[in-house]
Every structure is written in structure tokens, then in C-alpha cells.
Scaffold this motif. Sequence first.
Motif, PDB file in Angstrom:
ATOM      1  N   ARG A   1      12.942  -5.865   0.547  1.00  0.00           N
ATOM      2  CA  ARG A   1      12.921  -4.442   0.199  1.00  0.00           C
ATOM      3  C   ARG A   1      14.316  -3.826   0.165  1.00  0.00           C
TER       4      ARG A   1
ATOM      5  N   LYS B   1      -1.891 -10.916   5.765  1.00  0.00           N
ATOM      6  CA  LYS B   1      -1.487  -9.729   5.005  1.00  0.00           C
ATOM      7  C   LYS B   1      -1.087 -10.104   3.580  1.00  0.00           C
TER       8      LYS B   1
ATOM      9  N   GLU C   1       1.679  -1.987 -10.934  1.00  0.00           N
ATOM     10  CA  GLU C   1       2.785  -1.781 -10.011  1.00  0.00           C
ATOM     11  C   GLU C   1       2.728  -2.813  -8.887  1.00  0.00           C
TER      12      GLU C   1
ATOM     13  N   PHE D   1      -7.269   3.069  -7.669  1.00  0.00           N
ATOM     14  CA  PHE D   1      -5.837   2.990  -7.942  1.00  0.00           C
ATOM     15  C   PHE D   1      -5.526   3.799  -9.195  1.00  0.00           C
TER      16      PHE D   1
ATOM     17  N   ARG E   1      -6.373  -5.951  -9.400  1.00  0.00           N
ATOM     18  CA  ARG E   1      -5.884  -4.910 -10.304  1.00  0.00           C
ATOM     19  C   ARG E   1      -5.524  -5.493 -11.669  1.00  0.00           C
TER      20      ARG E   1
ATOM     21  N   GLY F   1      -2.840  -8.958   0.198  1.00  0.00           N
ATOM     22  CA  GLY F   1      -2.023  -8.297  -0.812  1.00  0.00           C
ATOM     23  C   GLY F   1      -2.149  -8.951  -2.176  1.00  0.00           C
TER      24      GLY F   1
ATOM     25  N   LYS G   1       5.609  -3.809   0.139  1.00  0.00           N
ATOM     26  CA  LYS G   1       5.619  -3.154   1.450  1.00  0.00           C
ATOM     27  C   LYS G   1       5.147  -4.069   2.574  1.00  0.00           C
ATOM     28  N   ILE G   2       4.340  -5.084   2.260  1.00  0.00           N
ATOM     29  CA  ILE G   2       3.840  -5.967   3.316  1.00  0.00           C
ATOM     30  C   ILE G   2       4.778  -7.145   3.569  1.00  0.00           C
TER      31      ILE G   2
ATOM     32  N   TYR H   1       9.980  -3.571  -9.826  1.00  0.00           N
ATOM     33  CA  TYR H   1      10.154  -2.520  -8.829  1.00  0.00           C
ATOM     34  C   TYR H   1      11.330  -2.864  -7.925  1.00  0.00           C
TER      35      TYR H   1
ATOM     36  N   SER I   1       4.619  -2.225  -5.892  1.00  0.00           N
ATOM     37  CA  SER I   1       5.182  -1.600  -4.692  1.00  0.00           C
ATOM     38  C   SER I   1       4.320  -1.831  -3.456  1.00  0.00           C
ATOM     39  N   ASP I   2       2.986  -1.789  -3.595  1.00  0.00           N
ATOM     40  CA  ASP I   2       2.118  -2.004  -2.435  1.00  0.00           C
ATOM     41  C   ASP I   2       2.293  -3.405  -1.857  1.00  0.00           C
ATOM     42  N   PHE I   3       2.472  -4.390  -2.733  1.00  0.00           N
ATOM     43  CA  PHE I   3       2.652  -5.759  -2.250  1.00  0.00           C
ATOM     44  C   PHE I   3       4.011  -5.919  -1.573  1.00  0.00           C
TER      45      PHE I   3
END
Length: 292
Positions: free
Chosen positions: A137, A103, A124, A14, A114, A107, A130-131, A59, A126-128
Motif C-alpha cells: 500500500r 483474509k 476496483e 457494490f 464482482r 478477498g 486493504k487486506i 489503483y 482497493s478493497d483487496f
Amino acid sequence: MPTTNYLLPVVGDFAAPQQQQQVAPQQPAAQEKPRVVYVTGSNGETVKFRKHTVGIQNYNNTCYLGVFLQMLFLTDAFCSSIYGFQLQETDDLKGDDFEEGKKILDGLRLLFARMLLTPYAYVEISDFIKILPPSFRTGEEQDTTESARWILDKLGGCKQRLVGDIFALELVHKTECETCHTISKRTETCTDIGLSVPREAEVLGQGNLDVNGLLRTWSEPELMTGNNQYSCDNCGCKRDAKRWVELSSPPPTHLILVLYRFSFDIESCDFKKEKTVVYPDMDDLSFGGAQY
């Protein structure tokens, strides 16, 4: 095995968040107990991590969600159990809901890994995001409590170990008829307690409120009279009554308290209650015979 290698298969590569400065893990003050979390993986191996303060990026107006995720990360019992936990498909969690839960679990594992390993001031989200479903969103803020309950339900809720062993509590709602003294009961299993914050005018001159006081008010009997009379099955008509809530299970390991600060006031056209609520020291908060 070095601790940084333990979670790398979970994290992968990452990149550093943009415009961040590296920060060394904070050193504990003199005589302060270091903050340590023990993470147990699916292979049963336990590794010790020293936590430092890590933020979550706001975010697309997701600060409401970041606050809850920070709370989960700082709950050592949750953070240390999430990698060894296996979500089970049940009658209450099956099909698309079960797949969505898996998922979310993956996540959270990635996000927490991280946060445990990053040398940066924040990570960040953002990846979490998205799921999650599209409603998360849109760029519009969601209700923190409803979002938190939704995520905990997708992780199996009170019926599965990850959430149930840490946050679950069982409440009994009781109503007693003032005429025949028959008591009706309704049992509820939940992961949080909602405390209503009174308006400024309701507590004028009483100084700051504290959480222990709100808990006492929450558990006090409420009279049901006038237009709010209780429909008593035993009497066959409406009667004056009183109702209250009792804890019917051992207190949870970690107690989630929600402060209800929003209610519409038609006179002031205001929604938010600005009254200050004081949080007690860790050893001074008591509930159901337990100290927090």
C-alpha cells in the motif's frame, strides 16, 4: 437458482466504479466456443457462468498485482474451485499466517465474484489491497513474481488443493561430477518456472525468441568449470561438472512461466532486456510431455 443470485451473498452491494460505461458481455465470434466457467460453492452446488472480458483498475501503482490477479481469474480451474475450497491450518501455515491466508482467500472470492457479475468494463481493487500487508500500500511497484508467490503461499501453497492441484510441479536439480560421475540431487516443489531472457547481443541475428526455445535452454545441462567448479563430496575437491533440471512429477494442469527480463548491464547501465519473446499457439507449447 439464477446465477446472479448465487454469488450475491459473497458480493454484497457494490457501487459502480466511477466514470465507467456499462458493457454487455462479449458475444463469441462465429464458430468460436463460448467462454464458460463452472463455479462450485461450499454447499457443493455448481453454477455455470459465461465470462466476459473484465479489467482491474490500476489503483495506486498496483498494475503488477492486477496482472497476476487477472491471470488467476482467467484460469478456469482456479476460479471455479475457489468458492468450495477450505483453507487448512497446518504446521507450515498457522497462527497469523493462517489468519492472513483466510483474509486473502475471502478477498479473492469477493473480487472474482464482482468480476463474474459486474456489467462494467473493469472493477476496483482497493478493497483487496486493504487486506494486504503495508508494503503493498506504499504506492511503490513490487516485484510481480515475488508478490504472486507470496499470495499462493498464503493460500496453502503446493501442499493444499487449491494451488497444488493446479500449479504445483516437482523439479529435481542434478549435478554430475565429470571425474567420478557421481550425481547429487536436490528436489524442489514450486508453482512456476523462471526463464532467463538473453540480452540482444547474445542472440544477435537470430530473430525473435520463442517460449519453447527458452524452455529447451532452461533444461539443457550447464557446464561448471574454472571458477565455477563443483565441490564434489565423493572426490573431496572441486571438479568440472555439469548440472541440469528435470521434471519429476506429472506436468501441472496450468504451467506458470516467468520471463526474467531484468539484469544489470554495467556497460549500458541498463536493467531491462528488450528482446521480443514470441508465445506459441496454445497447442504448440509442450513441457514434460504435456501440451498447453
